[in-house]
Design a protein around this motif. Structure first.
Motif, PDB file in Angstrom:
ATOM      1  N   MET A   1      30.186  70.569 109.272  1.00 39.29           N
ATOM      2  CA  MET A   1      29.236  69.448 109.017  1.00 39.29           C
ATOM      3  C   MET A   1      29.312  68.424 110.171  1.00 39.29           C
ATOM      4  N   GLY A   2      30.229  68.412 111.224  1.00 41.69           N
ATOM      5  CA  GLY A   2      30.133  67.560 112.276  1.00 41.69           C
ATOM      6  C   GLY A   2      31.183  66.245 111.826  1.00 41.69           C
TER       7      GLY A   2
ATOM      8  N   ASP B   1      17.776  73.845 110.422  1.00 38.49           N
ATOM      9  CA  ASP B   1      18.458  75.074 110.133  1.00 38.49           C
ATOM     10  C   ASP B   1      18.623  76.094 111.211  1.00 38.49           C
ATOM     11  N   LEU B   2      17.732  76.206 111.930  1.00 38.15           N
ATOM     12  CA  LEU B   2      17.698  77.001 113.152  1.00 38.15           C
ATOM     13  C   LEU B   2      18.763  76.578 114.315  1.00 38.15           C
ATOM     14  N   MET B   3      18.904  75.292 114.370  1.00 37.43           N
ATOM     15  CA  MET B   3      19.900  74.959 115.170  1.00 37.43           C
ATOM     16  C   MET B   3      21.074  75.236 114.638  1.00 37.43           C
ATOM     17  N   LEU B   4      21.480  75.002 113.492  1.00 39.97           N
ATOM     18  CA  LEU B   4      22.646  75.221 112.734  1.00 39.97           C
ATOM     19  C   LEU B   4      23.043  76.723 112.851  1.00 39.97           C
ATOM     20  N   ALA B   5      21.971  77.455 112.857  1.00 39.39           N
ATOM     21  CA  ALA B   5      22.434  79.101 112.771  1.00 39.39           C
ATOM     22  C   ALA B   5      23.037  79.388 114.179  1.00 39.39           C
TER      23      ALA B   5
ATOM     24  N   GLY C   1      26.357  78.909 114.292  1.00 38.99           N
ATOM     25  CA  GLY C   1      27.379  79.861 113.873  1.00 38.99           C
ATOM     26  C   GLY C   1      27.616  79.515 112.340  1.00 38.99           C
ATOM     27  N   PHE C   2      26.822  78.326 111.596  1.00 29.23           N
ATOM     28  CA  PHE C   2      26.978  78.010 110.370  1.00 29.23           C
ATOM     29  C   PHE C   2      25.785  77.507 109.871  1.00 29.23           C
ATOM     30  N   LEU C   3      25.522  77.460 108.479  1.00 28.03           N
ATOM     31  CA  LEU C   3      24.244  77.310 107.841  1.00 28.03           C
ATOM     32  C   LEU C   3      24.350  76.432 106.454  1.00 28.03           C
ATOM     33  N   GLY C   4      23.661  75.262 106.449  1.00 30.32           N
ATOM     34  CA  GLY C   4      23.437  74.776 105.243  1.00 30.32           C
ATOM     35  C   GLY C   4      24.566  74.012 104.534  1.00 30.32           C
ATOM     36  N   THR C   5      25.685  73.932 105.256  1.00 31.29           N
ATOM     37  CA  THR C   5      27.052  73.114 104.866  1.00 31.29           C
ATOM     38  C   THR C   5      26.895  71.795 104.569  1.00 31.29           C
ATOM     39  N   SER C   6      26.007  71.005 105.012  1.00 30.83           N
ATOM     40  CA  SER C   6      25.794  69.472 104.839  1.00 30.83           C
ATOM     41  C   SER C   6      25.098  69.039 103.662  1.00 30.83           C
ATOM     42  N   LEU C   7      24.551  70.082 102.816  1.00 29.49           N
ATOM     43  CA  LEU C   7      23.678  69.878 101.642  1.00 29.49           C
ATOM     44  C   LEU C   7      24.477  69.808 100.514  1.00 29.49           C
ATOM     45  N   ALA C   8      23.982  69.482  99.418  1.00 30.29           N
ATOM     46  CA  ALA C   8      24.799  69.467  98.092  1.00 30.29           C
ATOM     47  C   ALA C   8      23.723  69.819  96.964  1.00 30.29           C
ATOM     48  N   MET C   9      23.756  70.738  95.859  1.00 34.97           N
ATOM     49  CA  MET C   9      23.292  71.045  94.936  1.00 34.97           C
ATOM     50  C   MET C   9      22.746  70.185  94.088  1.00 34.97           C
ATOM     51  N   ALA C  10      21.651  69.985  93.769  1.00 33.09           N
ATOM     52  CA  ALA C  10      21.015  68.999  92.540  1.00 33.09           C
ATOM     53  C   ALA C  10      21.038  69.813  91.324  1.00 33.09           C
ATOM     54  N   ALA C  11      21.111  69.342  90.053  1.00 33.78           N
ATOM     55  CA  ALA C  11      21.131  69.863  89.123  1.00 33.78           C
ATOM     56  C   ALA C  11      20.846  68.802  87.779  1.00 33.78           C
TER      57      ALA C  11
END
Length: 501
Positions: free
Chosen positions: A46-47, A126-130, A133-143
């Motif tokens: 996540m940096g 998303d493209l930069m994170l890919a 070498g990693f994807l989508g790790t700074s997001l949280a799920m909403a529910a």
């Protein structure tokens, strides 16, 4: 050592042990050191390089210390991934820091220019994170309400306004004469169809990056002025690409990333004025909620889809929504409602005629898919009802029919919906498990493994691994089950699917 991420945080003096966190931690099977290493790894992705956690810090969390962000969010993500369901920060007995900004969540403005800008920004990120070498790790799920209430605004009319953001003189000069022709729009739409076919045949891991790249490119076109019919077609293509990016992300296990793309796709579908397409996106979101163990949220999303598309949706789309409604009711343990929705799906599907003008995104919902969804509803109901043999017997003929039809469709050339074929072979294996037939289970799971090796789908891989693990736990002395377990370990090891494709 281990204090940087929590400097200024709440200490343990006068605190009670965090029993909620301790419960999740014990069930995870992780050691304190393993959890600390995973937190550090996720923080680096996540940096958040200031985070440096160790076993003593984990012990203090368990003793009641409240860590500062981003630790609560990281722990929520790690436990959600471990258990395959949404484990909110509050579920862990932790407090969130400042609220997530709207740009990072799901409660986004429902306006065309901002929708285009957000899709462009998110796809670029998303493209930069890919590439790193990693994807989508700074997001949280909403529910729960945090997800459902913003989605309900899909149906609220938005005030008319400028279709594009104001451009600078230089931008206007650079864009002069860039109007889209009919053939160019046709080609964009054909590209989405091609991507969708690749996804069905190969799984989400093979062409996801290409879809995200195309999505990012098309948002540049949305910055130009277009006649209203062209603008709507562009937003429709954008919605389909964002939905497909979400679906591929879901297929390879990137759940927060998938949800964000689905939300953006719904916004784009609203701008396109395409209610049935929006309903389809909501059905994806509902399927994801079922996968994450939140069938009540799924049902809310499906009902919203049904209400919003009651005019304009073809019988095929309506049948798909009824089938998804049945899945939600099954996972809620509501057999009466599940039976009714299954019956409505079958009756509505029977209304399909060759002359129906179905869009390409719903073409997948064939007789095979109808049988597959209804079979999985009864299979899920059997598990919820304590491994009921009655519901397992209802699932069996529909699942067998689905497997037969998918096998016929896929043939020997590797075409067709290979992922659906693999998922239903695994589904049939679980039905045999419910009926305590381990040899048949091993045979079907082995056939699913044959197909899975040709795919890039973590969802398929996980389904097979769970099925084989359950079979080994319950029938570990059966030779066929032992042999399948050994084969699985060699041919489909953990982490064997490439996520960045």
């Amino acid at each position: 050592m281990g204090g940087n991420e929590n400097s200024g945080g709440t200490g343990t003096a006068g605190k009670r042990p965090n029993e909620r966190l301790a419960s999740w931690f014990v069930r995870s099977g992780w050691s304190k050191g393993e959890l600390a290493r995973q937190v550090n790894r996720r923080a680096r992705q996540m940096g958040a390089h200031h985070v440096s956690t160790d076993t003593s810090r984990v012990r203090r969390w368990l003793d009641g210390e409240q860590p500062r962000e981003p630790i609560p969010r990281i722990l929520s993500e790690l436990f959600s991934e471990r258990f395959g369901c949404v484990v909110a920060v509050e579920d862990l007995g932790l407090r969130t820091g400042r609220p997530t900004t709207s740009a990072g969540g799901v409660d986004l403005p429902w306006t065309g220019p901002q929708t285009a800008a957000m899709i462009g920004e998110f796809s670029r990120s998303d493209l930069m994170l890919a590439r790193r070498g990693f994807l989508g790790t700074s997001l949280a799920m909403a529910a729960g309400p945090a997800l459902i209430e913003p989605m309900q605004r899909w149906l609220v009319p938005t005030p008319t306004g400028p279709s594009v953001p104001a451009a600078s003189d230089g931008e206007r000069g650079a864009r002069r004469g860039t109007g889209l022709s009919g053939p160019e729009l046709d080609l964009l739409e054909q590209t989405v169809v091609m991507f969708r076919k690749w996804d069905a045949q190969c799984g989400g891991g093979l062409r996801r990056k290409a879809v995200v790249g195309q999505l990012h490119e098309i948002t540049d076109l949305l910055q130009d002025s277009h006649p209203e019919p062209v603008r709507r077609r562009l937003f429709k293509v954008t919605a389909e690409l964002a939905e497909l990016a979400g679906w591929m992300s879901y297929d390879i296990g990137l759940q927060p990333t998938a949800q964000k793309y689905f939300v953006l796709a719904l916004h784009a579908a609203k701008e396109a004025g395409d209610r049935p397409l929006g309903a389809y996106v909501l059905s994806d979101m509902g399927r994801q909620m079922i996968h994450l163990g939140r069938p009540e949220d799924a049902l809310e999303l499906i009902h919203l889809a049904q209400y919003g598309s009651r005019e304009g949706a073809t019988p095929r789309t309506q049948a798909m929504l009824y089938a998804m409604e049945a899945r939600a009711y099954a996972n809620m343990g509501r057999p009466d409602k599940c039976h009714r929705a299954v019956r409505m799906a079958e009756e509505t599907f029977a209304e399909i005629t060759p002359g129906d003008a179905d869009p390409d995104w719903i073409a997948f919902f064939s007789e095979a898919e109808l049988n597959a969804e209804n079979a999985h509803s009864y299979r899920d109901l059997a598990y919820v009802a304590g491994r009921s043999p009655t519901y397992a017997s209802l699932a069996q003929p529909a699942m067998e029919k689905a497997v037969e039809l998918f096998a016929r469709e896929c043939g020997e050339d590797g075409s067709g919906h290979q992922r659906s074929y693999a998922l239903n072979l695994a589904g049939m294996a679980t039905v045999h498990l419910l009926q305590r037939e381990p040899e048949q289970c091993a045979d079907l799971a082995g056939r699913a493994l044959d197909v899975a090796k040709r795919l890039r789908s973590e969802r398929v891989n996980t389904r097979i691994r769970k099925t084989v693990a359950t079979a080994a736990r319950e029938f570990g002395g059966v030779a066929e089950v032992v042999a399948l377990g050994e084969r699985l370990a060699g041919e489909l090891p953990e982490g064997g699917v490439a996520l960045a494709g």
